[in-house]
Scaffold this motif. Structure first.
Motif, mmCIF file in Angstrom:
data_model
loop_
_atom_site.group_PDB
_atom_site.id
_atom_site.type_symbol
_atom_site.label_atom_id
_atom_site.label_comp_id
_atom_site.label_asym_id
_atom_site.label_seq_id
_atom_site.Cartn_x
_atom_site.Cartn_y
_atom_site.Cartn_z
ATOM 1 N N UNK A 119 -52.997 42.598 -21.347
ATOM 2 C CA UNK A 119 -53.855 43.449 -20.473
ATOM 3 C C UNK A 119 -53.777 44.945 -20.978
ATOM 4 N N UNK A 120 -52.626 45.318 -21.147
ATOM 5 C CA UNK A 120 -52.591 46.789 -21.466
ATOM 6 C C UNK A 120 -52.826 47.049 -22.656
ATOM 7 N N UNK A 121 -52.815 46.194 -23.856
ATOM 8 C CA UNK A 121 -53.001 46.325 -25.181
ATOM 9 C C UNK A 121 -54.141 46.845 -25.542
ATOM 10 N N UNK A 122 -54.518 47.864 -26.622
ATOM 11 C CA UNK A 122 -55.455 48.271 -27.239
ATOM 12 C C UNK A 122 -55.908 47.508 -28.693
ATOM 13 N N UNK A 123 -54.865 47.162 -29.071
ATOM 14 C CA UNK A 123 -55.065 46.280 -30.203
ATOM 15 C C UNK A 123 -54.111 45.215 -30.195
ATOM 16 N N UNK A 124 -54.736 43.772 -30.419
ATOM 17 C CA UNK A 124 -53.791 42.722 -30.607
ATOM 18 C C UNK A 124 -54.004 42.055 -31.662
ATOM 19 N N UNK A 150 -59.930 37.498 -23.327
ATOM 20 C CA UNK A 150 -60.587 38.330 -22.337
ATOM 21 C C UNK A 150 -60.300 39.881 -22.237
ATOM 22 N N UNK A 151 -59.465 40.169 -23.096
ATOM 23 C CA UNK A 151 -59.061 41.710 -23.182
ATOM 24 C C UNK A 151 -60.055 42.485 -23.848
ATOM 25 N N UNK A 152 -60.202 43.858 -23.673
ATOM 26 C CA UNK A 152 -60.965 44.901 -24.147
ATOM 27 C C UNK A 152 -60.407 45.246 -25.371
ATOM 28 N N UNK A 153 -59.312 44.992 -25.787
ATOM 29 C CA UNK A 153 -58.584 45.215 -26.866
ATOM 30 C C UNK A 153 -59.337 44.983 -28.151
ATOM 31 N N UNK A 154 -59.241 45.682 -29.310
ATOM 32 C CA UNK A 154 -59.623 45.322 -30.604
ATOM 33 C C UNK A 154 -58.577 44.019 -30.980
ATOM 34 N N UNK A 155 -59.302 43.054 -31.542
ATOM 35 C CA UNK A 155 -58.476 41.733 -31.844
ATOM 36 C C UNK A 155 -58.601 41.392 -33.513
ATOM 37 N N UNK A 156 -57.572 41.309 -33.851
ATOM 38 C CA UNK A 156 -57.257 41.173 -35.397
ATOM 39 C C UNK A 156 -56.732 40.078 -35.785
ATOM 40 N N UNK A 157 -57.059 38.969 -36.570
ATOM 41 C CA UNK A 157 -56.478 37.863 -36.802
ATOM 42 C C UNK A 157 -55.962 38.118 -38.144
ATOM 43 N N UNK A 158 -54.798 37.297 -38.391
ATOM 44 C CA UNK A 158 -54.100 37.555 -39.908
ATOM 45 C C UNK A 158 -54.625 36.287 -40.435
ATOM 46 N N UNK A 159 -55.187 36.163 -41.675
ATOM 47 C CA UNK A 159 -55.601 35.119 -42.477
ATOM 48 C C UNK A 159 -56.848 34.119 -41.838
ATOM 49 N N UNK A 160 -56.529 33.582 -40.748
ATOM 50 C CA UNK A 160 -57.469 32.554 -39.991
ATOM 51 C C UNK A 160 -57.146 32.935 -38.499
ATOM 52 N N UNK A 179 -62.170 40.247 -33.680
ATOM 53 C CA UNK A 179 -63.424 41.366 -34.108
ATOM 54 C C UNK A 179 -63.159 41.515 -35.676
ATOM 55 N N UNK A 180 -62.020 41.155 -36.215
ATOM 56 C CA UNK A 180 -61.678 41.115 -37.825
ATOM 57 C C UNK A 180 -60.706 40.365 -37.915
ATOM 58 N N UNK A 181 -60.948 39.590 -39.147
ATOM 59 C CA UNK A 181 -60.337 38.680 -39.815
ATOM 60 C C UNK A 181 -59.631 39.300 -40.948
ATOM 61 N N UNK A 182 -58.315 39.424 -41.400
ATOM 62 C CA UNK A 182 -57.815 39.946 -42.758
ATOM 63 C C UNK A 182 -57.309 38.580 -43.417
#
Length: 511
Positions: A119-124, A150-160, A179-182
């Motif tokens: 809930x507190x994270x800005x990047x997940x 449900x978080x407002x944080x930026x969400x990044x997936x590694x690979x899939x 939001x981004x998949x690397x």
């Protein structure tokens, strides 16, 4: 951009390891590339970061990112989402992170803090499950990922994104919404699936040191079509679904002397699962076929004196296409001038996926620019003679170089090519080639191609991607013929027998 299946990715990693780029180094490179990307995009040292780590090598990538965050002055929360690290490299990179002062949050010890961090994270950063995932997320991972979504944080997936099948793009009840998949080394098939794009977000491919020639050589390899793959691709039917949930298919087929082609195409489609099927055919053919197609609708069209389509058929067909989820064209149409005019008007205009077979392919000869105008990737189903005409080659040149011909044509014309033969090939625009493992000489009869065209069209109408629809069609078509061969041999097998066998085949594959 090159695309690797999970099996091809493993092959590329193995080849790179044999050449001296160790698995350890590839994991370090993957984590470092992800860290560099994220640092440039999100100013990580100033952000509160949560790293979701799994127990396998995707978790190992996440531990590398977490260690580099620590070295950069960021103190990330690292959440164990699938138990203790179990692979050697995951254990090693977890230990290295801990040696730098990192802290692991374990659900059995830090339950409340787990969810508070999200809930507190800005990047997940999601590194729970990678390319080997299938099915449903375990309860703990599903709960955490549901909270992250449900978080407002930026969400990044590694690979899939965790919860997504890398080869199909399918996901269960819960899937990380990135939001981004690397993606490491190359795109995965899921990244190309339109249905999976919302969960993948922006896809960025990161170099992890695998030489380009290895990735290209793996892409040039042929992947066998297996029952396990087909089971993951077949459309599912919800218990409370209705006919509108399973797709509306329009088939343009038939002429005075080839009404059978239209009927077989339509019957095969009906047996392959779409909710509603309409046969659009010259009026005389439609009247002849209708009594044999009780579950299908018919759309009688203006016809020329020869019994083929008249050019005026384009107008009612354009209206019919507005309500279609997929369109299949070509079986028994002829290549008369009126047919050519109709196809020239409709191929660029169709907003739904399309399949072009038989005479529709013959009408493309010398007019391949129509393929560049399609709004969706089309499926083409040529036999070697039709492929030779399209590619302006001899039949022997096609048969002797089938793999290269199918791959090159698919890439150059942004199409899925089903090159029919003893071991049918399915080539995608991304350079993938799959080889069928079913089928026999009993299919060497008139009408077999019409059955296959109807089946693939049916899968398109149910929402499968052009590649996946083609894979399911060719495999199940051949499977039905293999099932029949044990009972009736090869000589007497007819295309209508293959249609009759489809229910048993679908039942077998669904178990």
């Amino acid at each position: 951009m090159l695309t690797l299946t999970s099996a091809q990715m493993k092959q590329a990693e193995q080849l790179a390891d044999e050449r001296g780029l160790s698995y350890r180094k590839m994991m370090e490179n993957a984590g470092a590339a992800a860290f560099r990307y994220l640092s440039g995009r999100y100013d990580l040292p100033r952000r509160r970061c949560a790293v979701l780590a799994g127990s396998g090598n995707n978790g190992g990538d996440a531990f590398v990112v977490a260690r580099l965050l620590l070295e950069a002055g960021c103190a990330p929360w690292v959440l164990l989402c699938a138990g203790q690290p179990r692979t050697e490299l995951a254990e090693e990179n977890c230990r290295r992170m801990l040696e730098l002062g990192g802290r692991l949050l374990r659900p059995e010890e830090d339950g409340r803090e787990f969810f508070a961090c999200l809930r507190e994270a800005e990047v997940i950063i999601d590194g729970v499950f990678g390319t080997g995932f299938h099915g449903e997320l375990p309860p703990l991972a599903a709960s955490l990922i549901g909270c992250a979504n449900t978080s407002a944080a930026a969400r990044i997936a590694l690979d899939v994104p965790s919860g997504m099948d890398a080869d199909t793009g399918r996901s269960g009840a819960v899937c990380f919404q990135a939001d981004v998949t690397l993606s490491f080394a190359a795109c995965k098939p899921a990244h190309r699936n339109p249905a999976a794009r919302p969960a993948c977000g922006l896809v960025e491919v990161l170099d992890i040191g695998i030489p380009g020639e290895i990735i290209r050589s793996v892409c040039r390899s042929v992947t066998p079509i297996t029952p396990e793959l087909i089971r993951t691709l077949l459309p599912e039917r919800a218990p409370d679904s209705h006919k509108g949930d399973h797709g509306r298919l329009l088939l343009l087929a038939g002429s005075r002397c080839m009404a059978g082609a239209a009927m077989m195409c339509t019957l095969a489609a009906l047996r392959s699962g779409p909710g509603l099927v309409t046969l659009a055919a010259p009026a005389g053919t439609a009247r002849l076929a209708a009594p044999h197609l009780m579950e299908a609708m018919t759309l009688p069209l203006p016809e020329a004196g020869s019994g083929s389509l008249a050019a005026a058929a384009a107008v009612p067909l354009q209206k019919a296409l507005e309500g279609a989820d997929a369109w299949g064209a070509g079986c028994g149409l002829t290549a008369e001038p009126g047919v050519r005019e109709v196809l020239s008007a409709l191929i660029p205009a169709a907003e739904c996926p399309i399949l072009l077979d038989a005479d529709a392919l013959n009408c493309l000869r010398g007019r391949l620019s129509l393929l560049a105008q399609t709004q969706r990737v089309p499926v083409l189903t040529p036999h070697p003679g039709e492929m030779a005409r399209l590619a302006e080659m001899t039949v022997s040149q096609v048969t002797e170089n089938a793999l290269a011909v199918a791959r090159l044509f698919a890439k150059e014309h942004r199409s899925v090519v089903v090159l029919k033969g003893h071991r049918t090939l399915v080539a995608s625009p991304e350079g993938e080639v799959f080889q069928n493992t079913t089928g026999n000489a009993g299919l060497a009869k008139g009408g077999s191609g019409d059955v296959l065209a109807g089946m693939i069209s049916a899968f398109l109408a149910q929402g499968l991607s052009p590649r996946d629809a083609a894979l399911c069609g060719v495999y199940i078509h051949g499977f039905a013929a293999d099932s029949l061969s044990g009972r009736m041999g090869l000589c007497s097998m007819l295309a209508r027998d293959v249609i009759a066998e489809l229910p048993a085949v679908f039942h077998t594959l669904s178990r």
